[in-house]
Scaffold this active site. Structure first.
Site, mmCIF file in Angstrom:
data_model
loop_
_atom_site.group_PDB
_atom_site.id
_atom_site.type_symbol
_atom_site.label_atom_id
_atom_site.label_comp_id
_atom_site.label_asym_id
_atom_site.label_seq_id
_atom_site.Cartn_x
_atom_site.Cartn_y
_atom_site.Cartn_z
ATOM 1 C CG HIS A 112 -0.197 0.150 2.524
ATOM 2 N ND1 HIS A 112 0.583 -0.864 3.048
ATOM 3 C CD2 HIS A 112 -0.113 1.178 3.420
ATOM 4 C CE1 HIS A 112 1.107 -0.472 4.194
ATOM 5 N NE2 HIS A 112 0.705 0.772 4.439
ATOM 6 C CG ASP A 114 1.369 4.876 5.029
ATOM 7 O OD1 ASP A 114 0.958 3.704 5.113
ATOM 8 O OD2 ASP A 114 2.425 5.266 5.571
ATOM 9 C CG HIS A 264 5.104 0.929 3.293
ATOM 10 N ND1 HIS A 264 4.465 2.069 2.857
ATOM 11 C CD2 HIS A 264 4.617 0.703 4.536
ATOM 12 C CE1 HIS A 264 3.647 2.519 3.779
ATOM 13 N NE2 HIS A 264 3.710 1.691 4.817
ATOM 14 N NE ARG A 280 2.708 5.481 11.188
ATOM 15 C CZ ARG A 280 1.542 4.861 10.952
ATOM 16 N NH1 ARG A 280 1.522 3.686 10.345
ATOM 17 N NH2 ARG A 280 0.411 5.408 11.365
#
Length: 288
Positions: A112, A114, A264, A280
């Protein structure tokens, strides 16, 4: 500071060496890191970093505006942010004593880009490895510049000008998002956007392929069977071995990816081998 860059794989993904981001960076250092990030196709990592949450956030601000609980758009996940730090999302298979998850365990376990279902998706993310299993838990990145550049000329011409629908519902129907949207498919369906199949990166000026299996539902204006055939081909082409970099995490790694030019995939093969605990931050826009 004398920063050097080393290719992790030919023409994609650089390691920046001789950098300690716990220390203040000069404007020249930041400019060099940003150039390295863009030159690397959008994947840049630094090994052996020892940073606090505040330092993680401060470093992220050099590359964009840091989200404050923004990326998930799901109140059910609010508790997954680090206590006192709504800018830091916890991605982990850790559990509390009562069995509740500390963070989002199955985040990103599919190809995907993000939140491509947003009209203006995030610029990128910076992921910091705080605890790792004894084996497994790699993250794979696909170079969407190279995915475009290695298409045949007739295919490029056919795709030019086409647009695709991106929707959160696509991920809900096929990934770990499903358990978060039980009985709320209408909410997932409402989160959607249209993007060109071929985009031009706003900073590098390079063309890239902007579709992904997680969120791209169909190409607008084509019959569903034609759209599916083309998208299936593009997904397979983008993730050919020559187009990807597989990051084997080490403790203290900080890796940043450009969401505009890479897809990723977080490989979920590690749960029998210990805890994978990551911090993150997510950025949007370009710092002025």
């Amino acid at each position: 500071m004398s920063i050097t860059f080393h290719m992790a794989t030919p023409n994609f993904a650089f390691e920046a060496r001789d950098v300690d981001i716990s220390q203040p960076l000069s404007a020249a250092d930041v400019a060099q890191l940003r150039k390295g990030w863009l030159d690397a196709g959008g994947v840049l990592f630094l090994r052996k970093q020892d940073i606090t949450p505040d330092q993680h956030i401060d470093f992220s601000r050099h590359f964009g505006n840091v989200y404050d609980q923004g990326p998930v758009n799901n109140p059910a996940l609010a508790g997954y942010y680090l206590e006192g730090y709504p800018q830091i999302f916890q991605v982990t298979n850790k559990k509390l004593a009562d069995g509740r998850p500390v963070g989002r365990e199955d985040a990103g376990t599919y190809w995907h880009s993000d939140a491509s279902w947003q009209p203006e998706p995030p610029t990128g993310s910076l992921l910091y490895a705080r605890e790792l299993p004894s084996t497994g838990g790699d993250t794979i990145f696909a170079n969407m510049y190279q995915a475009y550049e290695t298409l045949s000329e007739p295919m490029k011409k056919m795709l030019e000008g086409l647009e695709a629908q991106h929707t959160l519902l696509s991920a809900v129907l096929q990934t770990s998002y499903a358990k978060e949207y039980v009985g709320k498919l209408d909410q997932a369906q409402s989160k959607n956007a249209v993007h060109p199949v071929i985009k031009t990166h706003p900073e590098t000026g390079r063309k890239l392929l902007f579709v992904n299996p997680g969120f791209t539902s169909h190409i607008i204006g084509l019959p569903r069977d034609e759209s599916k055939a083309i998208l299936d081909y593009l997904f397979a082409h983008s993730t050919k071995p020559d187009n990807v970099y597989r990051h084997v995490w080490q403790l203290g790694d900080l890796l940043m990816w450009d969401n505009r030019s890479v897809m990723h995939y977080a490989v979920p093969n590690y749960k029998a081998f210990g805890i994978r605990y990551m911090h993150r931050t997510t950025i949007k826009g370009i710092p002025q």
